[in-house]
Design a protein around this motif. Structure first.
Motif, mmCIF file in Angstrom:
data_model
loop_
_atom_site.group_PDB
_atom_site.id
_atom_site.type_symbol
_atom_site.label_atom_id
_atom_site.label_comp_id
_atom_site.label_asym_id
_atom_site.label_seq_id
_atom_site.Cartn_x
_atom_site.Cartn_y
_atom_site.Cartn_z
ATOM 1 N N GLU A 13 0.922 -1.220 0.001
ATOM 2 C CA GLU A 13 0.140 0.087 -0.078
ATOM 3 C C GLU A 13 0.786 1.118 0.010
ATOM 4 O O GLU A 13 2.102 1.141 0.025
ATOM 5 N N MET A 14 0.193 2.512 0.060
ATOM 6 C CA MET A 14 0.999 3.584 -0.008
ATOM 7 C C MET A 14 1.987 3.705 -1.494
ATOM 8 O O MET A 14 3.275 3.989 -0.924
ATOM 9 N N ASP A 15 1.548 3.427 -2.360
ATOM 10 C CA ASP A 15 2.357 3.645 -3.354
ATOM 11 C C ASP A 15 1.830 3.922 -4.890
ATOM 12 O O ASP A 15 0.403 3.962 -4.614
ATOM 13 N N ILE A 16 2.373 4.254 -5.926
ATOM 14 C CA ILE A 16 1.805 4.712 -7.104
ATOM 15 C C ILE A 16 2.017 3.674 -7.974
ATOM 16 O O ILE A 16 3.229 3.165 -8.197
ATOM 17 N N ALA A 17 1.175 3.333 -8.621
ATOM 18 C CA ALA A 17 1.283 2.518 -9.963
ATOM 19 C C ALA A 17 2.294 2.525 -10.785
ATOM 20 O O ALA A 17 2.659 3.531 -11.263
ATOM 21 N N VAL A 18 3.156 1.522 -10.864
ATOM 22 C CA VAL A 18 4.263 1.251 -11.941
ATOM 23 C C VAL A 18 3.559 1.217 -13.371
ATOM 24 O O VAL A 18 4.030 1.461 -14.196
ATOM 25 N N ALA A 19 2.366 0.178 -13.153
ATOM 26 C CA ALA A 19 1.594 -0.002 -14.087
ATOM 27 C C ALA A 19 0.293 -0.474 -13.875
ATOM 28 O O ALA A 19 0.135 -1.075 -12.679
ATOM 29 N N GLY A 20 -0.889 -0.163 -14.643
ATOM 30 C CA GLY A 20 -2.184 -0.361 -13.954
ATOM 31 C C GLY A 20 -2.951 -0.596 -15.328
ATOM 32 O O GLY A 20 -2.862 -0.140 -16.280
ATOM 33 N N VAL A 21 -3.909 -1.727 -15.040
ATOM 34 C CA VAL A 21 -4.619 -2.038 -16.131
ATOM 35 C C VAL A 21 -6.145 -2.287 -15.732
ATOM 36 O O VAL A 21 -6.424 -2.928 -14.921
ATOM 37 N N GLY A 22 -7.375 -1.622 -16.351
ATOM 38 C CA GLY A 22 -8.509 -1.849 -16.208
ATOM 39 C C GLY A 22 -9.260 -2.459 -17.241
ATOM 40 O O GLY A 22 -8.925 -1.933 -18.423
ATOM 41 N N VAL A 23 -10.049 -3.320 -17.001
ATOM 42 C CA VAL A 23 -10.692 -3.950 -18.243
ATOM 43 C C VAL A 23 -12.200 -4.418 -17.885
ATOM 44 O O VAL A 23 -12.655 -4.277 -16.810
ATOM 45 N N PHE A 24 -13.036 -4.277 -19.018
ATOM 46 C CA PHE A 24 -14.325 -4.554 -18.976
ATOM 47 C C PHE A 24 -14.553 -5.621 -20.162
ATOM 48 O O PHE A 24 -13.950 -5.400 -21.070
ATOM 49 N N VAL A 25 -15.101 -6.914 -19.793
ATOM 50 C CA VAL A 25 -15.657 -7.738 -20.770
ATOM 51 C C VAL A 25 -16.915 -8.225 -20.704
ATOM 52 O O VAL A 25 -17.537 -8.113 -19.612
ATOM 53 N N LYS A 26 -17.486 -8.296 -21.770
ATOM 54 C CA LYS A 26 -19.088 -8.856 -21.871
ATOM 55 C C LYS A 26 -18.790 -10.352 -22.469
ATOM 56 O O LYS A 26 -18.288 -10.426 -23.719
ATOM 57 N N MET A 27 -19.266 -11.265 -21.924
ATOM 58 C CA MET A 27 -19.477 -12.901 -22.387
ATOM 59 C C MET A 27 -20.575 -13.244 -22.844
ATOM 60 O O MET A 27 -21.536 -13.088 -22.116
ATOM 61 N N GLU A 28 -20.620 -13.920 -23.849
ATOM 62 C CA GLU A 28 -21.635 -15.088 -24.269
ATOM 63 C C GLU A 28 -21.287 -16.276 -24.083
ATOM 64 O O GLU A 28 -20.548 -16.727 -25.091
ATOM 65 N N GLY A 29 -21.581 -17.125 -23.230
ATOM 66 C CA GLY A 29 -20.945 -18.521 -22.941
ATOM 67 C C GLY A 29 -19.432 -18.339 -22.873
ATOM 68 O O GLY A 29 -18.953 -17.400 -22.025
ATOM 69 N N GLN A 30 -18.397 -18.773 -23.441
ATOM 70 C CA GLN A 30 -17.028 -18.700 -23.412
ATOM 71 C C GLN A 30 -16.728 -17.641 -24.172
ATOM 72 O O GLN A 30 -15.482 -17.398 -24.268
ATOM 73 N N ARG A 31 -17.479 -16.934 -25.157
ATOM 74 C CA ARG A 31 -17.227 -16.213 -26.030
ATOM 75 C C ARG A 31 -17.315 -14.590 -25.717
ATOM 76 O O ARG A 31 -18.084 -14.397 -24.877
ATOM 77 N N CYS A 32 -16.098 -14.103 -26.165
ATOM 78 C CA CYS A 32 -16.224 -12.539 -25.621
ATOM 79 C C CYS A 32 -16.930 -11.771 -26.588
ATOM 80 O O CYS A 32 -16.466 -11.655 -27.759
ATOM 81 N N VAL A 33 -17.807 -10.949 -26.263
ATOM 82 C CA VAL A 33 -18.458 -10.323 -27.337
ATOM 83 C C VAL A 33 -17.958 -8.667 -27.510
ATOM 84 O O VAL A 33 -18.221 -7.969 -28.255
ATOM 85 N N GLU A 34 -17.681 -8.368 -26.114
ATOM 86 C CA GLU A 34 -17.222 -7.079 -25.866
ATOM 87 C C GLU A 34 -15.881 -6.824 -24.996
ATOM 88 O O GLU A 34 -16.002 -7.585 -24.002
#
Ligand code: FAD
Lengths: 764, 291
Positions: free
Chosen positions: B190-211
């Protein structure tokens, strides 16, 4: 040794009372240096160098002085030049010229953040504004940022007048070369079956005390001065301030405030002489408080280092020879702890053939200051990693190789006489027997490492006064600022001797006019040496109380016996009296009783620690998580076990920080890039496990209670223990501190690529 | 630190009036966890500090499954990460808000401040962009709603005018089969600034990613939307190989620098590691959200 010092009869020693200074600290009432305010007080601020190495061509502060509210501006020219030689100061030595030049640069600035001028004004805002109006004309010089650069031929020279005995009359950046030898190393290597040779690097690290440096100086028209400040050594502040300003020592009184951490970094002066200089110039009190960035740029750190170790052992693991080369960054002025490094690096072991070369090297970085077991941690990181590797080559347990080669009573210390009774082996045995070491560590990318460490500890001068109050309570007065629970320890020692409840003994840390000379709180010496003075002062008070009882009972003093908190007369059957009952009668028995003692303590007992650490490495990111940590340390005798444990945990925590993330990061021009606690990454609570402690008690024969110092040695083993654990977790030997994620990730990636490279070569 | 005047307005109207009058001389602030640090080090010297959180409109916090989430610009991160609706429907945002500083910092730090400060390393910004969040801005001229994506134009620079204040964030309603995640790398816990950060959003239909949306932090002058990786994922089954390839594409989209917090090489590598891990985490959540 009195009868009350045999173990079975201890009543107070070894218990865990609440510390006497606790309530004031947790309620916020304790007064720290920055909490002092006096009428008419001015605020001082320091202008600092933006360059790592430059000549000061001129300083024009006329515009600053003209700013309304500004009362004075001082520069290096306002300080006497000071003698360029080491002069004794208590048991320490200082070079007044270098000390003065570090307080305010004279002709050259030698590091980024070096003080160039100071301003006193009616508010901190105005003082800051005034700094911006000071014009300094610099001739920028090439900076020297590593020991290799500094030692290279043709290197830019920091101090044109610096000479070392070996080179003769040649300008140099090497202030000193120390050599320790025993036996014949080449012959020793011929006897060796395995030889390991490696090079290690460590970066400068800061003590990281939470409270920044501060000083409030008052100068009176009669030439008498008072300084309030946060310091580990009020007598050193007095002596050094007098030396820097050319004042008589006795004209300065130093009042040590409550202290928010020091770890060695508050054993020298920065602001104290400056505040006094400004107070002398203005005739008004001047207060100065550093910012965090100033603390990181211009105070503390301990040395970065380059260390080469070659060590050999027989098939069975008996170490036959060790050759060590080490160069330590002193910072801008001579005085790294490389001497201590040479003497500590192999101190836990009996090695017949040894050659150690140490170099004290000036570089364009802040002047280093003491830091918990100065010099020993860097050195142990190197030596203890190599010993781990030897154990692996021999196929023996890393604790067994330490026990096999471990120093015992009679083993000659590398730099001195044979050890008296010591507890090194016991610390290894304690870890070996611990539930931690015997537990299985399961799971991928996990590893366990051990390492050991040594610290001398120190004796030096202390004074103590024990006052018996008329209600039978007592006060214990010393001159040792309390940075680790020593007030409680002193009160406990007095309570033990006088048969009092520890709550009835009030420990007081006083100013330099109110107690005899007391050396710095450092070298783990307070419970040992000041504790010894307290012990004797309490015995002195007890002897006087016996005289008063004899007077009351009209018997000889030899006929008075003190046992279980009561005075008895052996020859008549007078009613026994407790201390408080006797104290009540003191006004009619000759007046108050004050016991006193001073010591120049001999009989220092060194400390050893052995540490076991489990880690888990994320091989994809190089991040190390500490899973479990146990430290065993020889305390001699733990007066207050909870504070001994606190010291062991605190030192270990700092060692872990040093191992994983703490480092001074410089750009190629010598600017410190991480002078905030956001980017100078000390561990936070979530980064540390509960550090388990095992107190080993092998009494120090040189102390009436068996005390050894406990404040420092626990910082020494963790970096090597973690490096050894990382090796077992992911198979790479880390030879550079800190083992930060980027560095470890790279080492792992390199290992993987050479492995797959080898694989291809075999197929092709 | 220089001297300044503290102003506590009681409404957004008062804030915008004050800003219209004093413009650059006045700075709205909320937790002060960025601006006070910058003022102490002399980087910023506003004459007035205008306390947005004293205007009640900036503390609004509303969730409606059909309309989505509205969070006042001044709501502290501690409240954001503790909110049951945020934890259930926007766990990536909760993760990001829960990473800022320490408990003490999170009790002060706001989403508005995190965005307006425009640090490439701001943790909640990639999470907000991945969710398609919008910021609501007010001035005396009126109100506008802008996507968080594109709000930051350079380190320390945004599209915000000197007379504007962020009043709230609007986040689209949760989608069936959709989920977010945020991961960052820091050396400490804690008390640290990201060296790298990744935010993701996924939308799935079954095993398939639609977005899929992938947003990178701390590896460029602003947050980076990894469009190639996103396009690659659309329509594919999210197995290890596909996710790893997307992670490589995301790493290529990064344009990191060397600084005290990390090297270019290490940061680019971290983007791949974090993208892979956060995609897998989000996909797992998304699958659980299909029923
Ligand atoms: C010890 C510490 C640790 C930190 N750790 C992290 C971390 O892990 N991750 C991270 O992302 N950040 C971290 N930060 C930075 C900071 O806490 C965050 O960016 C936080 O979200 C800022 O919010 P604030 O409300 O405190 O902003 P403030 O300091 O109040 O304001 C920041 C900036 O935004 C502007 N501003 C604020 N509110 C508004 C508004 N409503 N409209 C228009 N402009 C506005 C201000 O004028 C100022 O320029 C840390 C800071 C500290 C001190």
């Amino acid at each position: 040794m009195g009868s009350h010092t045999t173990e079975s009869s201890f009543r107070v020693i070894g218990t865990r009372p609440i510390r006497h200074d606790g309530v004031e600290k947790v309620t916020g009432r304790a007064k720290y240096g920055a909490d002092y305010y006096v009428a008419g007080m001015l605020h001082g601020k320091v202008l600092r160098s933006p360059h790592a190495h430059a000549r000061i061509k001129s300083i024009d502060f006329s515009r600053a002085l003209a700013l309304p509210g500004v009362k004075a501006v001082v520069t290096g020219k306002d300080l006497p030049e000071g003698e360029n030689k080491t002069v004794p100061l208590g048991e320490m030595t200082v070079n007044p010229r270098y000390l003065g030049q570090n307080i305010l640069a004279r002709d050259k600035v030698l590091y980024y953040g070096h003080a160039v001028a100071a301003v006193a004004a009616i508010s901190p805002h105005i003082a800051e504004q005034a700094l911006e109006l000071i014009e300094v004309d610099y001739e920028v010089l090439p900076p020297v940022l590593s020991v290799e650069q500094a030692m290279a031929e043709g290197a830019p020279i920091l101090h044109p007048d610096l000479r070392n005995e070996e080179l003769g009359d040649v300008p140099t950046n090497v202030a000193k070369h120390v050599v320790l030898t025993r036996g014949d190393v080449e012959a020793g290597f011929r006897e060796a079956h395995f030889i390991v040779e490696r090079e290690f690097r460590t970066s400068m690290v800061h003590q990281g005390y939470i409270e920044p440096h501060n000083a409030l100086a008052i100068y009176n028209a009669d030439g008498k001065a008072t300084i309030y400040c946060s310091t580990q050594g009020p007598f050193e502040v007095r002596g050094m301030s007098a030396a820097v300003l050319g004042l008589p020592v006795g004209s300065i009184k130093v009042v040590p405030a409550e202290i928010g951490g020091g770890f060695g970094g508050k054993t020298t002066v920065y602001l104290e002489p400056l505040a006094l200089l400004l107070a002398m110039k203005t005739g008004q009190p001047v207060k100065m408080v550093m910012t965090r960035s100033e603390v990181l740029r211009a105070t503390g750190p301990t040395s970065g280092s380059l260390i080469r170790v070659k060590m050999g052992c027989t098939k069975e693991g008996k170490i036959t020879a060790a050759k060590i080369w080490m160069a330590y960054e002193a910072g801008a002025f001579p005085g790294s702890p490389v001497g201590a490094a040479t003497m500590t690096v192999l101190a836990p072991y009996a090695i017949p053939n040894v050659q150690i070369d140490g170099y004290d090297v000036v570089v364009n970085k802040p002047k280093t200051a003491a830091y918990r077991a100065p010099g020993a941690t860097n050195a142990a990181f190197a030596a203890e990693t190599v010993i781990d590797e030897l154990a692996e080559l021999c196929g023996i347990d890393p604790l067994d190789i330490r026990i096999l080669n471990g120093a015992r009573e009679g083993t000659p210390h590398p730099a001195g006489p044979p050890y008296r009774r010591i507890g090194f082996i016991e610390t290894c045995e304690a870890i070996k027997a611990s539930e931690h070491y015997r537990s299985n560590l399961e799971g991928p990318n996990r590893g366990r490492g051990v390492a050991s460490g040594f610290w001398f500890n120190a004796g030096m001068q202390s004074a103590a006064v024990v006052n018996i109050h008329l209600d039978g309570t007592a006060s214990v007065v010393t001159g040792s600022p309390d940075i680790g629970g020593t007030r409680a320890a002193c009160a406990m020692i007095a309570a033990e001797v006088l048969g009092l409840n520890v709550e009835d003994v009030r420990p007081v840390v006083t100013d330099t006019d109110s107690i005899g000379h007391t050396d710095v709180t450092g070298g783990s010496r307070v419970t040992f040496a000041t504790g010894m003075a307290v012990f004797r002062a309490a015995e002195d008070a007890l002897a006087q109380l016996k005289e008063r009882a004899a007077k009351l009972w009209e018997c000889k003093v030899e006929e008075v016996e003190f046992r279980d908190g009561k005075f008895y007369c052996k020859t008549n059957n007078a009613t026994p009296l407790s201390v408080s009952e006797l104290a009540k009668r003191l006004p009619r028995l000759g007046g108050p009783v004050t016991g006193r003692a001073t010591v120049n303590a001999r009989g220092v007992g060194p400390s050893f620690a052995t540490c076991c650490i489990d880690v888990e490495v994320d091989p994809e990111t190089g991040r190390v998580q500490i899973l479990r940590c146990t430290v065993a340390q020889d305390a001699g005798r733990a007066i207050h076990p909870a504070y001994v444990e606190g010291q062991m945990q605190g030192g270990t925590a700092q060692g872990i920080g040093w191992a994983l993330n703490e480092e001074y990061i410089y750009d190629s021009d010598g600017h410190l890039m991480n002078s905030t606690l956001l980017d100078y990454r000390m561990p936070t609570c979530p980064d540390l496990p509960m550090i388990e402690t095992i107190i080993v008690e092998v009494p120090n024969p040189g102390h009436p209670l068996g005390v050894r110092g406990v404040g420092e040695v626990s910082i020494v083993p963790p970096p090597a223990a973690i490096a050894n654990a990382v090796y077992r977790a992911v198979g790479v030997r880390m030879t550079e501190l800190p083992m930060s994620p980027a560095r470890l990730w790279k080492a792992i990636a390199q290992k993987e690529s050479t492995r797959s490279g080898l694989g291809r070569a075999q197929h092709g | 630190m220089h001297e300044f005047t503290y102003v506590a307005p009681s409404s957004v109207e008062e804030i915008v009036q004050f800003l219209a009058q004093h413009r650059e001389k006045a700075r709205p602030f909320c937790g002060g966890t960025d601006i006070l640090v910058q003022m102490r080090s002399g980087v910023r010297r506003p004459s007035y500090l205008l306390d947005v959180k004293t205007a009640p409109e900036t503390r609004l916090f509303e969730f409606d499954p059909a309309k989505g989430l509205r969070i006042g610009a001044a709501v502290p991160c501690a409240d954001v990460s503790a909110d049951p609706a945020v934890r259930r429907y926007y766990p990536g945002l909760a993760e990001a808000a829960n990473l800022i500083g320490s408990v003490q910092i999170r009790n002060r730090a706001s989403l508005g401040g995190n965005l307006a400060n425009a640090s490439p390393a701001a943790d909640t910004v990639p999470a907000l962009i991945a969710l398609g969040a919008k910021a609501v801005l007010r001035s005396v001229q009126g109100q506008r709603e802008v996507p968080v994506e594109g709000f930051v134009t350079a380190p320390g620079r945004t599209i915000l005018n000197a007379d504007e204040v962020i009043t709230e964030f609007v986040i689209p309603p949760p989608q069936r089969g959709g989920a977010d995640a945020y991961l960052r790398f820091v050396p400490r816990n804690e008390m640290d600034i990201a060296v790298a950060g990744v935010g993701v959003f996924v939308k799935m239909e079954g095993q398939r990613c639609v977005e899929a949306r992938i947003v990178l932090g701390a590896v460029g002058p602003t947050q980076i939307v990894a469009s190639e990786a996103m396009a690659y994922l659309r329509g594919r089954t999210l197995n290890e190989g596909v996710v790893s390839h997307a992670a490589e594409l995301a790493a290529q989209a990064a344009s990191p620098i060397d600084d005290v917090r990390g090297t270019r090489e290490f940061r680019r590598h971290l983007v791949a590691v974090l993208t892979r891990r956060s995609l897998l985490a989000a996909a797992k959540r998304a699958q659980a959200n299909q029923s």
